[in-house]
Write a protein that holds these residues in place. Structure first.
Motif, PDB file in Angstrom:
ATOM      1  N   UNK A 472      62.492   6.122 -31.373  1.00 21.94           N
ATOM      2  CA  UNK A 472      63.204   5.979 -32.651  1.00 21.94           C
ATOM      3  C   UNK A 472      62.264   6.310 -33.795  1.00 21.94           C
ATOM      4  N   UNK A 473      62.716   7.172 -34.695  1.00 18.72           N
ATOM      5  CA  UNK A 473      61.897   7.598 -35.833  1.00 18.72           C
ATOM      6  C   UNK A 473      62.578   7.163 -37.125  1.00 18.72           C
ATOM      7  N   UNK A 474      61.750   6.785 -38.131  1.00 20.70           N
ATOM      8  CA  UNK A 474      62.281   6.410 -39.441  1.00 20.70           C
ATOM      9  C   UNK A 474      62.198   7.568 -40.426  1.00 20.70           C
ATOM     10  N   UNK A 475      62.018   8.754 -39.910  1.00 25.20           N
ATOM     11  CA  UNK A 475      61.966   9.949 -40.753  1.00 25.20           C
ATOM     12  C   UNK A 475      62.555  11.121 -39.965  1.00 25.20           C
ATOM     13  N   UNK A 476      62.797  12.223 -40.659  1.00 28.07           N
ATOM     14  CA  UNK A 476      63.327  13.426 -40.014  1.00 28.07           C
ATOM     15  C   UNK A 476      62.150  14.284 -39.572  1.00 28.07           C
ATOM     16  N   UNK A 477      61.950  14.491 -38.273  1.00 31.48           N
ATOM     17  CA  UNK A 477      60.802  15.296 -37.828  1.00 31.48           C
ATOM     18  C   UNK A 477      60.892  16.722 -38.375  1.00 31.48           C
ATOM     19  N   UNK A 478      59.768  17.202 -38.918  1.00 34.32           N
ATOM     20  CA  UNK A 478      59.719  18.562 -39.456  1.00 34.32           C
ATOM     21  C   UNK A 478      60.059  18.652 -40.916  1.00 34.32           C
ATOM     22  N   UNK A 543      53.596  11.152 -42.846  1.00 37.35           N
ATOM     23  CA  UNK A 543      53.742  10.541 -44.170  1.00 37.35           C
ATOM     24  C   UNK A 543      54.554  11.444 -45.095  1.00 37.35           C
ATOM     25  N   UNK A 544      54.267  12.755 -45.050  1.00 36.36           N
ATOM     26  CA  UNK A 544      55.007  13.686 -45.908  1.00 36.36           C
ATOM     27  C   UNK A 544      56.470  13.787 -45.474  1.00 36.36           C
ATOM     28  N   UNK A 545      56.701  13.812 -44.164  1.00 32.55           N
ATOM     29  CA  UNK A 545      58.075  13.886 -43.665  1.00 32.55           C
ATOM     30  C   UNK A 545      58.863  12.647 -44.074  1.00 32.55           C
ATOM     31  N   UNK A 546      58.218  11.457 -43.998  1.00 31.31           N
ATOM     32  CA  UNK A 546      58.894  10.220 -44.400  1.00 31.31           C
ATOM     33  C   UNK A 546      59.189  10.228 -45.900  1.00 31.31           C
ATOM     34  N   UNK A 547      58.234  10.750 -46.698  1.00 33.07           N
ATOM     35  CA  UNK A 547      58.437  10.804 -48.148  1.00 33.07           C
ATOM     36  C   UNK A 547      59.605  11.728 -48.507  1.00 33.07           C
ATOM     37  N   UNK A 548      59.672  12.884 -47.855  1.00 31.92           N
ATOM     38  CA  UNK A 548      60.761  13.830 -48.125  1.00 31.92           C
ATOM     39  C   UNK A 548      62.099  13.243 -47.679  1.00 31.92           C
TER      40      UNK A 548
END
Length: 691
Positions: A472-478, A543-548
Motif C-alpha cells: 500500500x502506497x500513500x502516493x502515486x508512483x512515478x 518525497x517528491x511523488x508524495x508532494x505532487x
C-alpha cells in the motif's frame, strides 16, 4: 332504416363496440343486455368447463373492450374472469383459455386490474401444457413489469413479485420454474431488475434438480446467452459494410458466376470479422452482487462432487466455481485436488480445465496448494514423450497460474522449464521464452543469470511479495516526473525570455537578422528527464511523488505522463549498465490482464501445426470451382450407343499404335500433305463451332 340498424346491434358486437366507445351513455341498455347475456353463458359454462364456447369468447372480448366505459357495472368482471381461470385452467379449452388471458391483458393495459394479483395468476398458468399460451404470458409478464418500472422503480410491486418468483423457482412443474427463471434473467438483462435480490434469487436455480433450470442459471452467471440475443444490436453498431449492403451491391450488378463467388467470399470475410470483433460478454456485475460468494461456491463444489449430469454441465459448474474463487479471492482448497484429476493430455476439453485452474488461482491461496497443481501439469504435459502442442499448452497454463500466484513457482521447476528455451519445437521454445519474460518482471533473482537479461530500473526493484503482504502506497508512483518536467519547462521559458530581450536590443541597434527558436525534440526532453530522475536517490523520489500527489489535482494528461515514465523505467537500463533504448513511445491501447483469461491464452501456438493429408486434400477440393458448364457437351443421337472407332483409337496405348501405318507415315508427309491436313482440321473445327 334506423330501426333495422338498431335491431342488428345485439348480434353485431363489433358495431356495438364501436358505437359504445363513441357514446357510452346512449347505448347503456344494449350494453346491459349483452352483460346479462354473458352472465347466463357463464352459468352454463360452469357446468361444462371443458367444452368450447365460441359465444362466450366473443362476449368476453367485447366486455373487455368496453369495460372502461362502464366502470361501475364492470367492477366485478375482472375478478370473475380471474376466478374462472384459476379454478378451471387445467380443463379449459385451449382457445377459450387464451381468450380469457387476452381479455385480462387488455384490462390490465387499461389499468383496471392490480398488476400483482394478475401476474401471480399468470405465473400459475405457466403450468398449463400449452406452448403458445406460455409464450404469450412470458411476453406480457416481461412487458408489464417493464411498464410498471418505466417512470420510477416500484419497489412494493417488485418485492412482492420477487418473493413469489422465489417460490416459483422451486415449483414441482419444471416448465413453470424454467419460464420464471427466464423472466428474471430477461428483466436483469434489460436493467429493470438489476439489484442484488434478483441475482441472489437466481443463485437458487443453480441448485435445481431440473437440468434445464440448472443450466439456465449457470449460463446467466457465465454470460453465454448474451451473444445469442444481441445479434441485431451488434450488426447495427458495426461501422463497416453489413450483409445487406453486400447483397444490394450484388443484386444491382450483372449476375455472373464470378460475381456470385466474390459475394460468397465477401460474406465469409464479413462473418469472420464480426466474430473476431465481437467482445466476449461476462455478467461481472451479477457475480459481484452475490451476498455470500464463499457459501455459494462451497455448495456448488458439493453439488459438483455428487453431480451425475452430463460432462458439459460439470464443466459449467467448474467454470462458475473457478470464476467465483478468482474474482472474490475465496478459500476453496478442496477444488484444486478435484480439478487435478482431470489434468491429463487425453482428457476431453482439457484446455478449458487448465483455464479453470488459472482462474481459481490468486495471491491469497497458500502456495503449497497451487504447487501441487503446477507439478501435476508439469509431470503430465511438459515431458518429451508428449507432442509439441501438448507441451506448449502445459507451459502456457503454468505461466498463467504463476502470473496470478507467483509464490507457487519453485526455483527448480522454473529452471527446468527455462531449459525448454532451446527446444527444437518452436511452439515450446516460444512458450518457455514467455515464461522467462514473465519472471524477469516478477522476480529476476529466481532465474539463472544467463536468462535474466539486462537489468532495468524496474527489474532491479522487482520482488515477489510475501504471502498476505500488501504493497500500500500513500502516493502515486512515478508522480515525481511531473515536478521535474515542470522545472524543465520553467527553465526553458526563462532562456527564451533572455534570447528575446537580446534580439530586441539588437533590432534597436539597427542590425539586420532574425532569431530562430530551436526547441529540444520530445525524445531529447524525455531523455533529460529520465536522466535527472535516475540520478535522484530513492527517498527523494518518494518525497517528491508524495508532494505532487497531495498538492495538485492530476489531469488525464498528467496520468499519461506518469504512465510514460513508469514504462520507460522498464526499458531504461539500471545504473552502471549500457542503455538499451533512449526513449519509448506509449500505446494507449496496451492490453492489460483482466479479471478473466481467454482460452487463447492457454491454446496459443506461435507456429501453426502442419495439416494432415486429408485436411489438405479437403481444402484443395473446396477451393476448386465446378467447371462443368465449360466442358464440351457430347451430342449423340443415341445416348446408349458405344464409342466410335476414332474415339477408341484415341484411347489406345501408344505402344500398341507406334508400329501402325498412320503413325509411321506421319513424319514422312510432304509439306503439301501437312497443309491439306491442317485445312481439313480447321474446317472440321469451324463446323463444330457452328453447330
Amino acid at each position: 332504416m334506423s330501426g333495422r340498424q338498431g335491431n342488428k346491434l345485439p348480434s353485431n358486437l363489433p358495431q356495438l363496440q364501436n358505437l359504445i366507445k363513441r357514446d357510452p351513455t346512449s347505448y347503456t341498455e344494449e350494453f346491459l343486455q349483452q352483460y346479462h347475456h354473458y352472465q347466463s353463458h357463464v352459468e352454463i359454462f360452469t357446468f361444462q368447463p371443458d367444452k368450447p364456447n365460441k359465444e362466450l369468447a366473443e362476449l368476453v372480448m367485447f366486455l373487455a373492450q368496453v369495460a372502461h366505459c362502464y366502470p361501475e357495472q364492470m367492477a366485478n368482471f375482472p375478478q370473475q374472469l380471474k376466478e374462472l381461470l384459476s379454478y378451471h385452467h387445467t380443463v379449459l379449452d385451449a382457445d377459450l383459455r387464451m381468450t380469457f388471458c387476452k381479455a385480462l391483458m387488455l384490462l390490465r393495459n387499461k389499468n383496471l386490474i392490480n398488476p400483482t394479483s394478475l401476474l401471480e395468476l399468470f405465473f400459475q398458468l405457466l403450468r398449463c401444457h400449452d406452448k403458445l399460451l406460455r409464450k404469450t404470458l412470458y411476453t406480457h409478464i416481461v412487458t408489464d413489469i417493464k411498464n410498471v418500472n418505466a417512470k420510477h422503480k416500484n419497489n412494493r410491486i417488485n418485492t412482492t413479485l420477487q418473493n413469489f418468483m422465489y417460490t416459483m423457482l422451486r415449483d414441482s412443474n419444471p416448465t413453470a420454474a424454467k419460464i420464471s427463471l427466464d423472466v428474471m434473467i430477461e428483466l436483469y438483462r434489460r436493467n429493470i431488475w438489476n439489484d442484488a435480490k434478483t441475482v441472489n434469487v437466481i443463485t437458487t436455480a443453480c441448485f435445481s434438480k431440473v437440468t434445464k433450470v440448472l443450466v439456465a442459471g449457470l449460463k446467466f452467471f457465465l454470460g453465454k446467452d448474451e451473444d445469442e440475443n444481441q445479434e441485431s444490436d451488434s450488426d447495427s453498431e458495426d461501422d463497416g459494410p453489413t450483409a445487406r449492403d453486400l447483397m444490394v451491391r450484388y443484386a444491382t450488378s450483372k449476375k455472373t458466376s464470378k460475381r456470385k463467388k466474390k459475394l460468397e467470399k465477401a460474406m465469409k470475410v464479413l462473418k469472420k470479422h464480426k466474430k473476431k470483433s465481437k467482445p466476449e460478454v461476462f455478467n461481472f456485475s451479477a457475480i459481484h452482487l452475490i451476498h455470500d460468494p464463499q457459501d455459494f461456491a462451497e455448495k456448488l463444489l458439493k453439488q459438483l462432487e455428487n453431480c451425475k449430469e452430463r460432462f458439459e454441465v460439470k464443466m459449467m459448474l467448474m467454470d462458475l466455481i473457478s470464476r467465483l474463487v478468482g474474482i472474490h479471492e475465496l478459500f476453496l482448497f478442496n477444488f484444486y485436488p478435484f480439478i487435478q484429476r482431470f489434468l491429463q493430455p487425453h482428457q476431453r476439453e482439457v484446455t478449458k480445465i487448465l483455464l479453470f485452474a488459472a482462474h481459481a488461482s490468486h495471491q491469497l491461496v497458500p502456495p503449497e496448494i497451487i504447487q501441487s497443481v503446477l507439478m501435476t501439469i508439469a509431470n503430465n504435459f511438459v515431458t518429451d514423450k508428449n507432442s509439441g502442442e501438448v507441451m506448449t499448452v502445459g507451459i502456457n497454463a503454468i505461466k498463467e497460474i504463476t502470473a496470478r500466484c507467483p509464490l507457487a513457482m519453485t526455483e527448480d521447476l522454473l529452471h527446468d522449464l527455462a531449459h525448454y528455451k532451446t527446444h527444437k519445437n518452436k511452439n515450446v521454445m516460444m512458450s518457455a521464452r514467455t515464461l522467462i519474460h514473465l519472471f524477469r518482471s516478477l522476480n529476476p533473482e529466481m532465474l539463472q543469470k544467463k536468462y535474466r537479461g539486462k537489468p532495468t530500473e524496474a527489474s532491479v526493484e522487482a520482488r515477489i511479495h510475501e504471502y498476505g503482504e500488501l504493497d500500500a502506497k500513500d502516493y502515486i508512483p512515478g508522480a515525481e516526473v511531473l515536478e521535474v518536467e515542470d522545472q524543465e519547462k520553467e527553465g526553458g521559458n526563462q532562456e527564451e525570455d533572455g534570447w528575446e530581450s537580446a534580439s530586441m536590443s539588437e533590432e534597436d541597434d539597427g542590425e539586420d537578422g532574425e532569431w530562430i527558436d530551436v526547441h529540444h525534440s520530445s525524445d531529447e526532453e524525455q531523455q533529460e528527464v529520465a536522466e535527472k530522475i535516475k540520478s535522484m536517490p530513492v527517498e527523494e523520489r518518494k518525497a517528491k511523488a508524495a508532494a505532487v500527489s497531495t498538492s495538485r489535482l492530476l489531469t488525464q494528461e498528467d496520468f499519461h505522463r506518469i504512465r510514460l515514465a513508469q514504462l520507460s523505467r522498464e526499458i531504461n537500463s539500471a545504473p552502471g549498465k549500457a542503455a538499451k533504448r533512449k526513449n519509448i513511445e506509449i500505446d494507449d491501447e496496451e492490453e492489460s490482464r483482466g479479471e478473466l483469461l481467454s482460452l487463447r491464452d492457454i491454446e496459443h501456438l506461435h507456429k501453426k501445426p502442419k495439416s494432415d493429408k486429408e485436411t489438405r486434400l479437403a481444402t484443395a477440393m473446396a477451393g476448386k470451382t465446378d467447371r462443368k458448364e465449360f466442358v464440351k457437351k457430347k451430342k449423340r443421337l443415341n445416348p446408349f450407343a458405344s464409342s466410335t472407332n476414332k474415339e477408341k483409337k484415341k484411347q489406345k496405348n501408344f505402344m500398341m499404335m507406334r508400329y501402325s501405318h498412320n503413325v509411321r507415315t506421319k513424319n514422312k508427309r510432304s509439306f503439301r500433305e501437312k497443309q491439306l491436313a491442317l485445312r481439313d482440321a480447321l474446317l472440321r473445327k469451324e463446323k463444330q463451332l457452328l453447330k
